[in-house]
Design a protein around this motif. Structure first.
Motif, mmCIF file in Angstrom:
data_model
loop_
_atom_site.group_PDB
_atom_site.id
_atom_site.type_symbol
_atom_site.label_atom_id
_atom_site.label_comp_id
_atom_site.label_asym_id
_atom_site.label_seq_id
_atom_site.Cartn_x
_atom_site.Cartn_y
_atom_site.Cartn_z
ATOM 1 N N ASN A 1 0.813 -1.215 0.000
ATOM 2 C CA ASN A 1 0.000 0.000 0.000
ATOM 3 C C ASN A 1 0.845 1.263 0.000
ATOM 4 O O ASN A 1 0.328 2.362 0.231
ATOM 5 C CB ASN A 1 -0.921 -0.001 1.221
ATOM 6 N N GLY A 2 2.149 1.101 -0.201
ATOM 7 C CA GLY A 2 3.005 2.269 -0.386
ATOM 8 C C GLY A 2 3.782 2.719 0.823
ATOM 9 O O GLY A 2 4.375 3.805 0.801
ATOM 10 N N ALA A 3 3.834 1.939 1.900
ATOM 11 C CA ALA A 3 4.527 2.366 3.107
ATOM 12 C C ALA A 3 6.041 2.317 2.923
ATOM 13 O O ALA A 3 6.565 1.547 2.112
ATOM 14 C CB ALA A 3 4.123 1.485 4.290
ATOM 15 N N ASN A 4 6.738 3.130 3.702
ATOM 16 C CA ASN A 4 8.208 3.138 3.783
ATOM 17 C C ASN A 4 8.873 3.293 2.413
ATOM 18 O O ASN A 4 9.762 2.538 2.043
ATOM 19 C CB ASN A 4 8.711 1.865 4.476
ATOM 20 N N ARG A 5 8.459 4.313 1.703
ATOM 21 C CA ARG A 5 9.116 4.630 0.432
ATOM 22 C C ARG A 5 10.323 5.516 0.706
ATOM 23 O O ARG A 5 10.279 6.429 1.533
ATOM 24 C CB ARG A 5 8.169 5.353 -0.509
ATOM 25 N N ALA A 6 11.400 5.249 -0.007
ATOM 26 C CA ALA A 6 12.613 6.044 0.133
ATOM 27 C C ALA A 6 13.264 6.197 -1.228
ATOM 28 O O ALA A 6 13.055 5.389 -2.138
ATOM 29 C CB ALA A 6 13.573 5.394 1.117
ATOM 30 N N LEU A 7 14.055 7.255 -1.347
ATOM 31 C CA LEU A 7 14.788 7.517 -2.574
ATOM 32 C C LEU A 7 16.272 7.361 -2.272
ATOM 33 O O LEU A 7 16.817 8.055 -1.404
ATOM 34 C CB LEU A 7 14.496 8.931 -3.085
ATOM 35 N N LEU A 8 16.917 6.447 -2.967
ATOM 36 C CA LEU A 8 18.356 6.232 -2.845
ATOM 37 C C LEU A 8 18.973 6.559 -4.198
ATOM 38 O O LEU A 8 18.856 5.775 -5.151
ATOM 39 C CB LEU A 8 18.664 4.794 -2.437
ATOM 40 N N GLY A 9 19.589 7.746 -4.290
ATOM 41 C CA GLY A 9 20.069 8.197 -5.599
ATOM 42 C C GLY A 9 18.896 8.378 -6.543
ATOM 43 O O GLY A 9 17.998 9.167 -6.307
#
Length: 723
Positions: free
Chosen positions: A521-529
């Motif tokens: 459901n979209g939890a714990n999204r992060a951007l790495l580079g």
């Protein structure tokens, strides 16, 4: 106490003078020590005033003071417009410059400053809002303030021998666009306050041996010194000696050698007290309440008023409260009220003692021992008559005041986190399917290493100019960087054993785990580079390091970045909640556009280029390549995806999200293909002859496909490698 003083003065003129002096002293005592007396008073909370005639106090020790507004400018207005295609919004802000007089005695410095009850200046000297402050400490040689001089011209005063603070362009948005009610923690002395400093300014030389133990601050707002001494006498009994030089001493101190009175003398006159015994013991009627509580300024409670009770409890009957306008600790206040209650209780026990002749060593204020009576007694006064000399004695407490444990109570103080510089990440994300899909989703993730960061103004930099984007707010984004290199991933399934270690910029940041179901459901999204990923578990390693476990990588069409992996130090941003979406119309389409942030503690603007440009409008890479024989040729096919389609719902054909369905199939390098075909369906048939010709001309070359979008092309999907 004044009775003792005037009796001592009167004794210089003989017995009649002493009697008159004692009578005058009783009247002065009544005037000084009655509840209606004037002088320094305890006030709930002093804030800055601007009334004419308000005295500028002489500050001692550490105390919280309001000060007096002595100069101010009109409010200065500034405006800033921000907006896009839907219209613009103009915001107005106001600032003001002003000066506040704090003390007519030099200061060592100032500590915290409160504005409308909130911290304006912290313990470290940092202002919590925009503007600058400078302090003139109150000596006789400081120069004219240049800002005040620019307003007042050549007639500008320097306010010498007055300690004052000047605020320049103080931002007023947090205070309703007005000058707030201010109070200052002034620091005039190191250590305890001296009675000699308080009494400074007398024409006659003064000897002071009376210490004021426990007093950490006091404000003398002018008036007769006798009024000040009367207020202090309630807590620290003050004796006066008018010998060669006027001296103030501790009236409750015991001398090393206490004389013993002779036996009392009998009298024959009618109406004489204790004619045969020569003494009479009485108890003063309870017409005055014994002090059982003390109110004071408590430093542990930000100098708000505190109260301590004798014995730590309310006593039965009618008690009195000592109002002491001094800075104390709870323990000192408790000791003082215990001692005051003991003195008042003992002072009700009186003793008259007749002597046959006057001893010059026995004068009002002398501490003596009395035959047949325990404890120590102080001579309050004496009377000389035909039958001898009658001493009036008052009992003294039997020992020093108790030293109990005291508690100041609790106070909800505003947080005082020092302001820290801004850290910034700026990036563009793939479209998540929410809202318009034709507008670049550009985000700023401002942050800082400390909780005292109060936000920053954001701007778009393009073509050498700045376009305002609004404020960031004070919520910090959770940002950091990869501790070690991160390997590539096929980005197909949940990798339960995969781990990534990140170093967050602040140790008070925290990452929270979730469940695989919440991940869907979209939890714990992060951007790495340039890669979007999600994580199931977050394990704290200490020192701001966190280990992310259970990874779902290459989300939102970022499979290419997932396959390539990441070097150590690659920026990390938690995408849940905190990053701020920016107005793309303000940023424009320039490739060299950058985001600029300017916060309260930033010496220079912080500039960050926008990472992953074009990610929002770039079509997703096609998937599921298939190669099937078609006669002697080949039939190539693939499955398209749609921007914004993060999931794979069953039996649902995702919308195209592009002006038309179109693909480019190429042979050779993606950036400069040797051969290209543009098709309108996810399939391409290469005839046998064409295939043989291509294989002969480009042996080992790769066939790939890219989806053509309205703004750009997707990354390439490998379809087939020629023999």
């Amino acid at each position: 106490m004044a009775t003792l003083v005037f009796t001592a003065f009167g004794a210089l003129a003989g017995p009649l003078g002493a009697a008159i002096g004692g009578l005058v002293g009783q009247q002065v005592d009544h005037a000084l020590f009655s509840p209606r007396r004037e002088g320094p008073r305890l006030k709930e909370l002093m804030v800055t005033t601007s009334s004419y005639g308000t005295p500028i106090a002489r500050q001692h020790g550490r105390i919280r003071a309001g000060g007096s507004l002595i100069w101010a400018t009109e409010l200065a207005e500034s405006s800033e417009s921000a907006g896009g295609k839907g219209g613009s919004v103009t915001t107005y802000s106001y600032s003001c410059s002003f000066a506040v007089a704090l003390s007519s005695r030099p200061l060592l410095g100032i500590g915290r400053i409160w504005a409308d009850g909130n911290l304006l200046r912290g313990e470290a000297g940092d202002l919590k809002v925009g503007g600058t402050m400078r302090l003139y400490r109150g000596f006789g040689d400081h120069a004219v303030d240049p800002l005040i001089a620019s307003d007042k011209g050549s007639g500008c005063p320097a306010f010498r021998r007055t300690a004052y603070a000047v605020f320049e362009d103080l931002q007023l948005a947090d205070f309703g666009n007005r000058i707030p009610a201010l109070s200052f923690e002034v620091i005039a002395d190191d250590g305890a306050v001296s009675l000699l400093d308080i009494a400074d300014g007398l024409d006659e030389p003064l000897v002071v041996t009376r210490a004021l133990p426990g007093m950490a601050g006091f404000a003398f707002e002018g008036g007769p010194l006798s009024d000040v001494l009367a207020v202090l006498d309630d807590a620290w009994p003050i004796g006066v000696d008018a010998g060669d030089r006027l001296s103030l001493f501790a009236a409750d101190d015991l001398p090393g050698d206490i004389p013993l009175l002779p036996e009392p003398a009998a009298a024959k006159g009618e109406g004489s007290f204790g004619a045969a015994a020569g003494s009479r013991k009485t108890r003063k009627a309870g017409d005055s309440a014994i002090p059982d509580s003390l109110r004071y300024y408590d430093r542990e409670r930000d100098y708000l008023t505190g109260m301590q009770r004798a014995d730590g409890r309310a006593r039965p009957g009618q008690g009195a409260t000592i109002e002491l306008p001094a800075t104390l600790s709870a323990a000192s206040a408790r000791t003082l009220i215990d001692a005051a209650a003991d003195r008042a209780g003992c002072a009700r026990e009186l003793l008259e003692w007749r002597l046959a002749e006057l001893d010059p060593a026995l004068s009002p204020g002398t501490v003596v021992r009395v035959p047949g009576h325990a404890g120590n007694w102080r001579i309050l006064g004496w009377e000389w008559n035909d039958e001898g000399v009658t001493l009036e004695l008052g009992r003294m407490p039997r020992g020093p005041a108790r030293q109990p444990v005291a508690d100041a109570g609790s106070v909800l103080s505003p947080r005082d986190d020092p302001a820290t510089p801004t850290l910034l990440r700026a990036f563009e994300l793939p479209w998540d399917g929410m809202g318009a899909g034709d507008v670049p989703a550009i985000y700023a993730a401002p942050s800082s290493v400390g909780g005292g960061w109060s936000g920053a103004a954001l701007y778009a930099e393009r073509g050498g100019g700045l376009s305002p984007l609004g404020g960031s707010g004070s919520r910090r984004s959770v940002i950091g960087a990869a501790v070690a290199a991160v390997g590539g991933s096929a980005a197909l399934l949940l990798e339960r054993d995969a781990k990534i270690t990140v170093q967050l910029v602040s140790e008070d940041f925290a990452l929270i785990g979730t469940t695989p179901e919440a991940l869907a459901n979209g939890a714990n999204r992060a951007l790495l580079g340039g890669e979007l990923l999600q994580f199931v578990h977050a394990v704290a390693l200490g020192g701001g390091q966190w280990q992310l476990e259970g990874l779902l990588r290459g989300r939102g069409g970022t499979e290419r970045a997932a396959r390539e992996g990441h070097a150590a130090g690659t920026p990390f941003v938690l995408l849940d909640h905190a990053p701020i979406r920016l107005d793309a119309a303000k940023i424009g389409l320039s490739k060299d556009a950058a985001i600029v942030a300017l916060g309260l503690a930033d010496p220079e603007p912080v500039t960050e280029p926008i990472a992953n440009p074009g990610a929002t409008l770039r079509p997703l890479i096609p998937v599921h390549p298939r190669v099937e024989p078609e006669g002697d040729g080949l039939r190539l096919s693939w499955t398209r995806r749609a921007r914004g389609g993060w999931g794979w719902p069953d039996e649902v054909d995702l919308p195209l999200a592009e002006p038309a369905e179109a693909y480019r199939v190429g042979l050779g390098p993606v950036d400069s293909p040797a051969v290209m075909w543009d098709v309108a369906a996810p399939t391409l048939t290469v005839a046998a002859g064409t295939l043989a010709s291509l294989a002969g001309a480009h042996p080992g070359a790769q066939l790939w496909v890219r989806q053509i979008g309205g703004a750009s092309l997707s990354d390439a999907l490998l379809l087939h490698t020629l023999p």
